[in-house]
Design an enzyme around this catalytic site. Structure first.
Site, PDB file in Angstrom:
ATOM      1  N   GLU A   1       0.841  -1.188   0.000  1.00  0.00           N
ATOM      2  CA  GLU A   1       0.000   0.000   0.000  1.00  0.00           C
ATOM      3  C   GLU A   1       0.887   1.252   0.000  1.00  0.00           C
ATOM      4  O   GLU A   1       1.704   1.456   0.892  1.00  0.00           O
ATOM      5  CB  GLU A   1      -0.870  -0.064   1.259  1.00  0.00           C
ATOM      6  CG  GLU A   1      -1.415   1.230   1.748  1.00  0.00           C
ATOM      7  CD  GLU A   1      -1.995   1.100   3.156  1.00  0.00           C
ATOM      8  OE1 GLU A   1      -1.865   0.034   3.791  1.00  0.00           O
ATOM      9  OE2 GLU A   1      -2.577   2.090   3.610  1.00  0.00           O
TER      10      GLU A   1
ATOM     11  N   ASP B   1      -0.711  -1.374   6.001  1.00  0.00           N
ATOM     12  CA  ASP B   1      -0.547  -0.883   7.364  1.00  0.00           C
ATOM     13  C   ASP B   1      -1.414  -1.695   8.325  1.00  0.00           C
ATOM     14  O   ASP B   1      -2.476  -2.181   7.952  1.00  0.00           O
ATOM     15  CB  ASP B   1      -0.987   0.592   7.462  1.00  0.00           C
ATOM     16  CG  ASP B   1      -0.009   1.514   6.740  1.00  0.00           C
ATOM     17  OD1 ASP B   1       1.134   1.086   6.510  1.00  0.00           O
ATOM     18  OD2 ASP B   1      -0.414   2.656   6.413  1.00  0.00           O
TER      19      ASP B   1
ATOM     20  N   ASP C   1      -3.580  -0.997  10.400  1.00  0.00           N
ATOM     21  CA  ASP C   1      -4.658  -0.180  10.955  1.00  0.00           C
ATOM     22  C   ASP C   1      -5.934  -0.404  10.135  1.00  0.00           C
ATOM     23  O   ASP C   1      -5.971  -1.240   9.247  1.00  0.00           O
ATOM     24  CB  ASP C   1      -4.263   1.309  10.980  1.00  0.00           C
ATOM     25  CG  ASP C   1      -4.019   1.853   9.570  1.00  0.00           C
ATOM     26  OD1 ASP C   1      -4.300   1.133   8.583  1.00  0.00           O
ATOM     27  OD2 ASP C   1      -3.534   2.994   9.452  1.00  0.00           O
TER      28      ASP C   1
ATOM     29  N   ASP D   1      -7.532   1.427   7.886  1.00  0.00           N
ATOM     30  CA  ASP D   1      -7.394   1.670   6.450  1.00  0.00           C
ATOM     31  C   ASP D   1      -6.647   0.524   5.771  1.00  0.00           C
ATOM     32  O   ASP D   1      -7.012   0.080   4.692  1.00  0.00           O
ATOM     33  CB  ASP D   1      -6.625   2.970   6.189  1.00  0.00           C
ATOM     34  CG  ASP D   1      -7.528   4.184   6.291  1.00  0.00           C
ATOM     35  OD1 ASP D   1      -8.773   3.975   6.220  1.00  0.00           O
ATOM     36  OD2 ASP D   1      -7.016   5.299   6.451  1.00  0.00           O
TER      37      ASP D   1
END
Ligand code: 0RA
Length: 652
Positions: free
Chosen positions: A435, A513, A515, A517
């Protein structure tokens, strides 16, 4: 010879055979239950539940209670007749003991029972017994309670009467043997719940309850759900589509025996572009399809085409309409019961019995023919949707061919963003789908360029769940993935089979990541793979990287941590006799916060990293999850994420 002596000598002679059987199972468990990983572990439960389902399908039980006990033991109770406990004169043993210890003894004592359920491997409860450190069988029958216990399949005493009862039924409690299931003995609630929900839809009227007794909820109760469907497959289809917009007021449904084959099927059209047809034989998910699916398609196409021709709805349509066009936005479940199923294909999940094709064809024709005659407005909507699909197909073919042309050009045709590896043997090569450009940059520095390739992806990739097919082939990130990975898509005629002969990597790793998102992007990419490159997942080529959440540091010493419990333990370890505030905790908000070396140590290096392999446990469950996660409705998505947040942390 006294009667007692006679019993004893027989007992030991029989025992040798039993022990040989049990030993065979323990020696090669995978031959009996598929594998000894997490799948095989859960398979034990399904094997026991299947026996209770059979008892219910025979009309003698309607309730099955499954509990995950503390320590990951499993308890399965039904309210059936109870496994017979009397002495079988031929074997000189209690029937219960024979069922529990002899391979394939399951249905022997009840020839009238039409045995239709039965796991993929259909091996019987004796295998579960052989693979359990402890198993207890309890039978409530004719006012009495009978019991026998076993260790790795070996009875610890003869079946004995232990009390009186006014209940009826069988209770089996077992503890999987950790020396067999070396990967894990931890049961996943959601996995068991998914299968029990599926069984409830497939066997209407049966009440299945799952309770997790390992951990109390805040209110002191246990997590528990009851799965029960009176509508059967009609409700299954509605469930699968609960976050999609349906075209018909209700699914089209039929149940009956056609040419001697029990057939139940339901289908509905929605406003999406994907086809979701799931099929089952004797409650087993037939991923690879087979004759029942061929019959379904044939019946659907013929009936719709005949109707459209008869009503003159295709008068002005110039382009050719293919079978695929009749199935765009179609959600269907087909379930047949076959006495002697022949399973073929790579994973033995393709039905081969040719007689079943006609049975399903006739069933669809009947149900759909009547429906179209009785609902002309809906009939028109379906045909219009088919015509639209045919129009879009032309655009999709063009776009697909563009991607194809690029991907077969090889070398020079590779995306500019790809930092390829130098090795060219796909078996050794890995590609990381990363990403963002900044994390992509770190990954390029941190990787081993011999065998690790990096493809940075720009932010959120296209949600394929909501896009028309041709849009997908026009999307840059998706085009890059196709060309970098080296797969091409077949024609609609061969059901868009993927061509994996030019596959360039055997590990395709999604790295985002740690998290919300990041997990959204992971889900978007997985959805794309699931809908357009499913063969890659099925072949076990798709993985998810797990970057750490924390670095805990004191002076020169540091540890990486993947969850809060690890972090707390690391703080305790590092502080030693020192003060708490001498320890520094860094929380990684994204991959970008790690330097190249840290990324290599934690996430890239095969010697130290943890990769999670993406698998499809149940296609229907996957289908529902992806449509829900990617659909318009917010509430079920939030619920799912909250429920799984807990598991996500444990997994990491
Ligand atoms: C064969 C005969 C009978 C019951 C069963 C099998 C039976 C097996 C299982 C396994 C789990 N639950 C079960 N419940 C019943 C009974 C035959 C009779 O009573 O006449």
């Amino acid at each position: 010879m006294s009667e007692e002596q006679d019993l004893k000598s027989n007992y030991s002679a029989d025992n040798i055979q039993v022990l040989e059987g049990l030993e065979a199972v323990r020696k090669r468990p995978s031959m009996y239950i598929g594998d000894t990983g997490i799948k095989g572990l859960h398979h034990l439960v399904y094997e026991v539940v299947d026996n209770s389902i059979d008892e219910a399908l025979a009309g003698h039980a309607d309730t099955i209670d499954v509990r995950i006990l503390e320590g990951n033991s499993i308890r399965v109770e039904d309210n059936g007749r109870g496994i017979p406990t009397g002495i079988n004169t031929k074997e000189n043993k209690s029937a219960l003991e024979i069922v529990m210890t002899v391979l394939h003894a399951g249905g022997k004592f009840d020839k009238d029972t039409y045995k239709v359920s039965g796991g993929l491997h259909g091996v019987g409860v004796s295998c579960v017994n052989a693979l359990s450190t402890d198993l207890k069988a309890e039978v409530h029958r004719e006012g009495k309670i009978w019991m026998q216990e076993y260790k790795i399949g070996v009875p610890q005493y003869d079946v004995k009467e232990v009390g009186t009862t006014d209940k009826r039924g069988t209770i089996v409690t077992f503890s999987p043997d950790p020396t067999i299931f070396t990967q894990t003995t931890e049961y996943k609630y959601d996995t068991l719940a998914g299968r029990l929900r599926e069984l409830a839809f497939l066997n209407k009227g049966i009440k299945l309850t799952l309770t997790d007794e390992r951990e109390k909820l805040e209110d002191g109760s246990f997590l528990s759900e009851t799965f029960h469907s009176e509508g059967g497959l009609k409700e299954f289809v509605a469930f699968l589509d609960d976050t999609r917009t349906s075209i018909l007021a209700e699914p089209i449904y039929i149940e009956g025996i056609k040419n001697g084959v029990p057939v139940e099927l339901a289908f509905q059209y929605n406003d999406s572009y994907s086809e979701n047809v799931h099929s089952y034989v004797n409650n087993i998910n037939t991923h690879e399809g087979g004759t029942h699916i061929a019959g379904f398609r044939r019946g659907l196409t013929r009936t719709l085409k005949n109707y459209a021709d008869k009503e003159g709805l295709l008068k002005n349509v110039k382009m050719e309409i293919t079978g695929d066009d009749f199935r765009e936005g179609l959600t269907a479940v087909v379930s047949v019961k076959v006495q002697e199923p022949q399973f073929e294909g790579q994973t033995k999940t393709k039905l081969g019995n040719s007689e079943v094709m006609g049975s399903v064809d006739v069933a669809v024709g009947e149900a759909l023919g009547n429906y179209l005659e009785e609902n002309p407005k809906e009939a028109k909507m379906i045909i219009n949707k088919v015509i639209l699909a045919a129009t879009a197909r032309a655009a999709a073919r063009k776009a697909r061919e563009m991607v194809q042309r690029k991907s077969v050009m090889g070398g020079s045709g590779l995306p500019g963003k790809l930092a390829d590896c130098s090795d060219s043997d796909p078996e050794r090569c890995e590609i990381f789908l990363v990403e963002g450009d900044s994390a992509g940059g770190t990954a390029k520095q941190g990787r081993d360029r011999n065998f690790q390739a990096i493809l940075p992806l720009k932010g959120k990739i296209l949600n394929v769940e909501k896009a028309m097919e041709h849009k997908i082939y026009e999307n840059d990130e998706i085009k890059n993935m196709f060309t970098a990975i080296g797969v091409s898509i077949g024609t609609p005629e061969d059901n868009k089979a993927l061509n994996l002969t030019k596959l360039r990597y055997h590990k395709i790793v999604i790295m985002t990541d740690a998290d919300i998102d990041g997990s959204h992007i992971t889900t978007l990419i997985l959805t794309f793979f699931y809908r357009y490159m499913r063969a890659l997942i099925e072949a076990g080529y798709v993985y998810i990287a797990s970057p750490p959440l924390y670095q805990v540091k004191k002076g020169k010493d540091f540890e990486y941590c993947w969850n809060d419990a690890q972090r707390d333990a690391a703080v305790q370890r590092l502080k030693g006799a020192g003060k708490e505030d001498s320890v520094h905790i860094q929380r990684y908000k994204g991959l970008g916060e790690m330097n190249a070396e840290q990324l290599w140590d934690t996430t890239l290096n095969p010697a130290t990293r943890t990769l999670m392999q993406a698998t499809i446990e149940s296609a229907a469950e996957c289908d529902h999850t992806f449509s829900m996660l990617m659909g318009d409705e917010v509430a079920p998505r939030r619920e799912f994420i909250e429920r799984n947040a807990k598991y996500a942390k444990i997994d990491a």
